[in-house]
Design a protein around this motif. Structure first.
Motif, PDB file in Angstrom:
ATOM      1  N   THR A   1       0.844  -1.185   0.000  1.00 50.43           N
ATOM      2  CA  THR A   1       0.000   0.000   0.000  1.00 50.43           C
ATOM      3  C   THR A   1       0.881   1.237   0.000  1.00 50.43           C
ATOM      4  O   THR A   1       2.052   1.174   0.371  1.00 50.43           O
TER       5      THR A   1
ATOM      6  N   THR B   1      -9.913  -5.035   1.184  1.00 48.41           N
ATOM      7  CA  THR B   1     -11.341  -5.306   1.353  1.00 48.41           C
ATOM      8  C   THR B   1     -11.695  -6.682   0.797  1.00 48.41           C
ATOM      9  O   THR B   1     -12.458  -7.433   1.397  1.00 48.41           O
TER      10      THR B   1
ATOM     11  N   SER C   1     -20.472   0.510   3.658  1.00 47.65           N
ATOM     12  CA  SER C   1     -19.661   1.465   2.903  1.00 47.65           C
ATOM     13  C   SER C   1     -18.238   1.421   3.446  1.00 47.65           C
ATOM     14  O   SER C   1     -18.031   1.241   4.643  1.00 47.65           O
ATOM     15  N   VAL C   2     -17.263   1.600   2.564  1.00 49.42           N
ATOM     16  CA  VAL C   2     -15.859   1.536   2.995  1.00 49.42           C
ATOM     17  C   VAL C   2     -14.939   2.272   2.044  1.00 49.42           C
ATOM     18  O   VAL C   2     -15.207   2.360   0.855  1.00 49.42           O
ATOM     19  N   GLY C   3     -13.852   2.788   2.571  1.00 47.05           N
ATOM     20  CA  GLY C   3     -12.762   3.264   1.729  1.00 47.05           C
ATOM     21  C   GLY C   3     -12.480   4.748   1.836  1.00 47.05           C
ATOM     22  O   GLY C   3     -11.366   5.180   1.612  1.00 47.05           O
ATOM     23  N   GLU C   4     -13.485   5.519   2.165  1.00 43.94           N
ATOM     24  CA  GLU C   4     -13.311   6.969   2.260  1.00 43.94           C
ATOM     25  C   GLU C   4     -14.513   7.514   3.008  1.00 43.94           C
ATOM     26  O   GLU C   4     -15.526   6.814   3.149  1.00 43.94           O
ATOM     27  N   PRO C   5     -14.417   8.753   3.478  1.00 43.24           N
ATOM     28  CA  PRO C   5     -15.592   9.320   4.141  1.00 43.24           C
ATOM     29  C   PRO C   5     -16.762   9.349   3.151  1.00 43.24           C
ATOM     30  O   PRO C   5     -16.587   9.676   1.989  1.00 43.24           O
TER      31      PRO C   5
ATOM     32  N   ASP D   1     -21.094   2.158   8.034  1.00 44.79           N
ATOM     33  CA  ASP D   1     -19.973   2.889   7.443  1.00 44.79           C
ATOM     34  C   ASP D   1     -18.735   2.446   8.205  1.00 44.79           C
ATOM     35  O   ASP D   1     -18.542   2.792   9.360  1.00 44.79           O
TER      36      ASP D   1
ATOM     37  N   THR E   1      -5.631  -1.088   5.394  1.00 46.31           N
ATOM     38  CA  THR E   1      -4.820  -2.269   5.080  1.00 46.31           C
ATOM     39  C   THR E   1      -4.060  -2.709   6.332  1.00 46.31           C
ATOM     40  O   THR E   1      -3.954  -3.900   6.624  1.00 46.31           O
ATOM     41  N   GLU E   2      -3.554  -1.746   7.076  1.00 48.03           N
ATOM     42  CA  GLU E   2      -2.749  -2.048   8.258  1.00 48.03           C
ATOM     43  C   GLU E   2      -3.575  -2.637   9.394  1.00 48.03           C
ATOM     44  O   GLU E   2      -3.070  -3.423  10.188  1.00 48.03           O
TER      45      GLU E   2
ATOM     46  N   ASP F   1      -5.284   9.551   9.837  1.00 42.69           N
ATOM     47  CA  ASP F   1      -6.592  10.145   9.549  1.00 42.69           C
ATOM     48  C   ASP F   1      -6.953  11.213  10.579  1.00 42.69           C
ATOM     49  O   ASP F   1      -6.647  11.074  11.758  1.00 42.69           O
TER      50      ASP F   1
ATOM     51  N   LEU G   1     -15.129  10.403  10.639  1.00 38.18           N
ATOM     52  CA  LEU G   1     -13.810  10.343  10.009  1.00 38.18           C
ATOM     53  C   LEU G   1     -13.705  11.477   9.001  1.00 38.18           C
ATOM     54  O   LEU G   1     -14.637  11.724   8.235  1.00 38.18           O
TER      55      LEU G   1
ATOM     56  N   ARG H   1      -7.538  11.850   5.249  1.00 36.81           N
ATOM     57  CA  ARG H   1      -6.119  11.782   5.596  1.00 36.81           C
ATOM     58  C   ARG H   1      -5.573  13.142   6.011  1.00 36.81           C
ATOM     59  O   ARG H   1      -5.981  14.177   5.483  1.00 36.81           O
TER      60      ARG H   1
ATOM     61  N   ASN I   1      -6.780   9.921  -1.314  1.00 26.78           N
ATOM     62  CA  ASN I   1      -7.752   8.842  -1.424  1.00 26.78           C
ATOM     63  C   ASN I   1      -8.589   9.112  -2.670  1.00 26.78           C
ATOM     64  O   ASN I   1      -9.453   9.978  -2.677  1.00 26.78           O
TER      65      ASN I   1
ATOM     66  N   GLY J   1     -11.474   5.704  -3.271  1.00 28.10           N
ATOM     67  CA  GLY J   1     -11.240   4.669  -2.273  1.00 28.10           C
ATOM     68  C   GLY J   1      -9.888   3.989  -2.417  1.00 28.10           C
ATOM     69  O   GLY J   1      -9.565   3.093  -1.652  1.00 28.10           O
TER      70      GLY J   1
ATOM     71  N   ARG K   1      -5.797   4.175  -2.249  1.00 27.05           N
ATOM     72  CA  ARG K   1      -4.830   4.983  -1.544  1.00 27.05           C
ATOM     73  C   ARG K   1      -3.644   5.296  -2.443  1.00 27.05           C
ATOM     74  O   ARG K   1      -3.041   4.413  -3.026  1.00 27.05           O
TER      75      ARG K   1
HETATM   76  C1  WT7 Z   1      -7.701   4.696   4.419  1.00 23.21           C
HETATM   77  C2  WT7 Z   1      -7.212   3.286   4.343  1.00 23.21           C
HETATM   78  C3  WT7 Z   1     -10.181  -0.321   4.409  1.00 23.21           C
HETATM   79  C4  WT7 Z   1     -10.337  -0.816   3.071  1.00 23.21           C
HETATM   80  C5  WT7 Z   1     -10.238   0.174   1.980  1.00 23.21           C
HETATM   81  C6  WT7 Z   1      -9.160   1.213   2.080  1.00 23.21           C
HETATM   82  C7  WT7 Z   1      -9.782   5.733   4.430  1.00 23.21           C
HETATM   83  C8  WT7 Z   1     -11.310   3.785   4.819  1.00 23.21           C
HETATM   84  C9  WT7 Z   1     -13.098   4.762   5.573  1.00 23.21           C
HETATM   85  C10 WT7 Z   1     -14.361   5.184   6.077  1.00 23.21           C
HETATM   86  C11 WT7 Z   1     -13.541   7.378   6.101  1.00 23.21           C
HETATM   87  C12 WT7 Z   1     -12.113   5.739   5.350  1.00 23.21           C
HETATM   88  C13 WT7 Z   1      -8.959   6.261   5.573  1.00 23.21           C
HETATM   89  C14 WT7 Z   1      -7.946   5.173   5.822  1.00 23.21           C
HETATM   90  N1  WT7 Z   1     -11.019   5.093   4.867  1.00 23.21           N
HETATM   91  N2  WT7 Z   1     -12.570   3.564   5.227  1.00 23.21           N
HETATM   92  N3  WT7 Z   1     -15.365   4.322   6.298  1.00 23.21           N
HETATM   93  N4  WT7 Z   1     -14.542   6.498   6.329  1.00 23.21           N
HETATM   94  N5  WT7 Z   1     -12.342   7.048   5.616  1.00 23.21           N
HETATM   95  O1  WT7 Z   1      -7.990   0.720   2.661  1.00 23.21           O
HETATM   96  O2  WT7 Z   1      -6.228   1.582   1.115  1.00 23.21           O
HETATM   97  O3  WT7 Z   1      -5.660   0.860   3.457  1.00 23.21           O
HETATM   98  O4  WT7 Z   1      -6.929   2.975   3.009  1.00 23.21           O
HETATM   99  O5  WT7 Z   1      -8.955   4.798   3.759  1.00 23.21           O
HETATM  100  O6  WT7 Z   1      -8.330   7.447   5.197  1.00 23.21           O
HETATM  101  O7  WT7 Z   1      -6.755   5.624   6.429  1.00 23.21           O
HETATM  102  P1  WT7 Z   1      -6.632   1.501   2.538  1.00 23.21           P
END
Ligand code: WT7
Length: 655
Positions: free
Chosen positions: A264, A312, A386-390, A412, A417-418, A501, A513, A516, A522, A525, A527
């Motif tokens: 990542t 994911t 929902s996942v990946g960004e706000p 949400d 990844t970590e 974040d 949230l 970043r 982002n 979704g 990174r």
């Molecule tokens: C970053 C992680 C987790 C799988 C997909 C992305 C952002 C992730 C949300 C959420 C707001 C979110 C953060 C985080 N992020 N989910 N529900 N609301 N922000 O994984 O590529 O490791 O990215 O995605 O900024 O640090 P990733």
């Protein structure tokens, strides 16, 4: 402006209590937070009972910050937990995957019993090719069942997979193969996207020119396209795997056996190999899948609409759902492969009960129009994720009303990844939800929002999101670079994990949230690192200097905007449009099409502070059409004028 007002209003006023109906049958029942809070380690010990162990662990957590070990004296096999045990329990006839191809009408149904045979054959084949416990195996695959089978076969042998998203370039693939010294690669001849076959194998061939240690490449035939072949190195899946025995005796491995690597982007140019191990990871993905996605193995048809090339897909297509023994839909194509209602047709046809996707996709589906979801029967849906960004409140509301028909809780889910698994999310059936809020940490997880000095903040305050205690699925480090692991995550707020974040507590104390706070963007979704893209740009012969910022974008959340100064000889060329296009293609091929800048602005100079640092904040203002903030630290007042000029260029060239 009206839109911003609507969002503010929604944020202030909307709250959705769980329906009594959902609550009554939810996996999460009242008291769950209190139970976990009273004894977090005891909670995780109990959750570890979701797994089938060869040797039950007596230890829970060993913490030598920042390195954690969970359940370390237990032993188990990851693929047995995903497959064999369901078959042994008499559930072999249950469908594991309804696979749906990009092309309409092409489908496969794979039961748990069939999945077991496929995994056993693949494990036997990999063993024959020389894969042993501890080896790293790179994968570069389309969304086909063999991708899941390959992952499970690799970990069945105690080896690690390192899945590289199929959209990445040959260069990106090569650097990942080299970083972790993979000796094996699994790929396909190509992939289908909206009816068109696009080749994958040529990128592998190209990458392997610089990876002399790779001894075997296993190739699934998917598109029937012509491929180059290196005899002795390359093997067809259908030749090597299909002649194997359907029996494979699994070995038992320690709880901390390495499971996989997932690269990542961070704040530097070099992607990080995020490293996960077995039992803690499996425990937390299984637990979160059970409670947050409310998994009901006998009745659910779950659909995580993500690619297995991202975390994911690893956690919520492969490990979490399979450990829970649910039936899933796995879809190869794009949301508009064969019409803009394709997703809704799939939900109707298969009776999908749970849909998990990213805000950027929700916004795209929303833009296409309500008529598409409205024309289909989506009443089988009972939960949305929902996942990946706000997620912006407007998209959240659309998801709730048009897709969920006001009848599905929305989770949400914040994680990384970590973190390996979900960390912050509503619990369906328990939580009151708000459009755009992550609400609170899941049971067994402790987080704090802190200020610059690490002081814990309270209601109505915003700052940095930290995780204050180790959790089972946390990364065990950056592959081969323990110092960078400490530096990146554990040095900013000593003793706590810093996620990168921003976050705030609202007046009720619920968590939102905010995106970043570092040089990570982002985009849809995905990174991306500003530094990595700058590096790619500066690597082009025409470029002298480059600065990249993430500018907010209605559809993709953020978009890549690059400010570039050209070398003198290129500067004199008057065909700037051609250079810009060349640079965009250059970034796409060096990194991936996702990283291609939305916009490149050529400028004779970049604004810098007296100490020579590029003023990114200012460039972000330019890219987002904001008026200039404080410019007193700029070296030269003429640069201020230059920036004003840039703003004009930018305004007239915007798409
Ligand atoms: C970053 C992680 C987790 C799988 C997909 C992305 C952002 C992730 C949300 C959420 C707001 C979110 C953060 C985080 N992020 N989910 N529900 N609301 N922000 O994984 O590529 O490791 O990215 O995605 O900024 O640090 P990733």
């Amino acid at each position: 402006m009206a839109e911003a007002k609507l969002e503010a209003w929604l944020e202030e006023n909307r709250r959705y209590a769980p329906s009594p109906d959902f609550s009554a049958r939810a996996n999460a029942q009242p008291g769950i937070y209190e139970l976990a809070d009273a004894d977090p380690e005891g909670w995780w010990r109990q959750q570890a009972e979701r797994l089938t162990w060869d040797q039950t662990p007596t230890k829970i957590l060993e913490w030598d910050a920042p390195f954690a070990r969970w359940f370390s004296d237990g032993t188990l096999n990851a693929s047995v937990n995903c497959v064999d045990r369901h078959v042994a329990a008499g559930r072999g006839d249950q469908v594991a995957f309804h696979w749906i191809a990009d092309a309409v009408g092409e489908t496969r149904t794979i039961t748990y019993a069939q999945l077991l045979e496929m995994v056993a054959q693949a494990a036997n084949a990999l063993q024959e090719l020389g894969v042993r416990a501890g080896d790293r195996v790179a994968m570069y695959m389309p969304m086909i069942p063999e991708a899941v089978v390959a992952m499970l076969a690799i970990v069945r042998l105690g080896a690690m997979h390192s899945v590289v998203f199929g959209g990445f370039s040959a260069d990106a693939l090569a650097s990942r193969i080299l970083d972790s010294d993979c000796h094996f690669v699994i790929t396909a001849d190509g992939a289908f996207r909206r009816g068109t076959a696009s080749p994958l194998k040529p990128a592998v061939d190209e990458a392997l020119k610089s990876c002399p240690n790779v001894q075997a490449v296993l190739v699934v035939r998917r598109t029937e396209g012509e491929v180059d072949w290196v005899p002795g190195r390359d093997h067809w899946w259908h030749e090597v795997v299909q002649r194997q025995s359907v029996q494979h005796r699994p070995e038992s491995f320690p709880a901390e056996q390495p499971l996989f690597l997932m690269y990542t982007s961070g704040t530097t140019a070099k992607p990080k190999g995020i490293f996960h191990t077995t039992a803690g990871y499996l425990t937390q993905v299984a637990t979160t899948y059970f409670y947050v996605f409310d998994a009901k193995p006998d009745s659910d048809v779950c659909w995580t609409a993500a690619d297995i090339g991202w975390i994911t897909g690893h956690s919520y297509i492969v490990y979490g759902p399979l450990i829970n023994g649910v039936t899933q839909v796995m879809y190869e194509g794009l949301p508009d492969s064969d019409g803009k209602d394709r997703w809704w047709r799939i939900i109707e046809e298969y009776g999908v009960t749970m849909l998990y996707t990213a805000p950027t996709t929700i916004r795209t589906l929303m833009k296409w129009g309500d008529e598409y979801p409205q024309s289909r029967d989506l009443s089988s849906l009972r939960l949305l994720g929902s996942v990946g960004e706000p997620i912006n409140p407007e998209a959240w509301m659309w998801y709730r009303e048009q897709v969920g028909r006001n009848n599905c809780p929305i989770v949400d889910t914040w994680w990384q990844t970590e973190t390996g698994a979900l960390m912050i999310s509503p619990l369906p059936g328990i939580s009151v939800t708000k459009p755009g809020a992550g609400m609170r940490a899941l049971p067994g997880i402790q987080v704090a929002i802190v200020d610059n000095e690490g002081r814990h903040l309270g209601k109505g305050e915003g700052g940095y999101l930290t995780i204050t205690h180790p959790w089972p699925s946390m990364t065990r480090g950056i592959y081969g670079d323990p110092e960078r692991f400490f530096e990146t995550y554990w040095s900013r707020f000593p003793g706590s994990y810093f996620a990168g974040d921003g976050a705030k507590y609202d007046s009720d104390g619920d968590i939102w949230l905010l995106g970043r706070v570092d040089d990570v963007m982002n985009v849809s979704g995905h990174r991306l690192s500003t530094t990595e893209i700058e590096h790619a740009l500066v690597g082009h012969h025409a470029v002298a200097e480059a600065a990249v910022v993430g500018a907010s974008d209605d559809l993709t959340g953020q978009a890549v905007v690059a400010f570039v100064t050209l070398k003198a000889h290129s500067e004199t060329s008057d065909d700037h449009a051609a250079i810009i296009e060349q640079l965009r293609i250059h970034v796409a091929t060096q990194i991936s099409p996702i990283a291609r800048p939305r916009q490149i602005i050529l400028t004779p100079e970049l604004p810098k502070t007296r100490s020579g640092k590029i003023m990114r904040r200012l460039l972000r203002d330019v890219a987002e059409h904001r008026s200039l903030g404080d410019v007193t630290t700029l070296t030269d007042p003429t640069v201020v004028a230059m920036i004003a000029g840039l703003m004009e260029i930018h305004a007239s060239s915007d798409d």
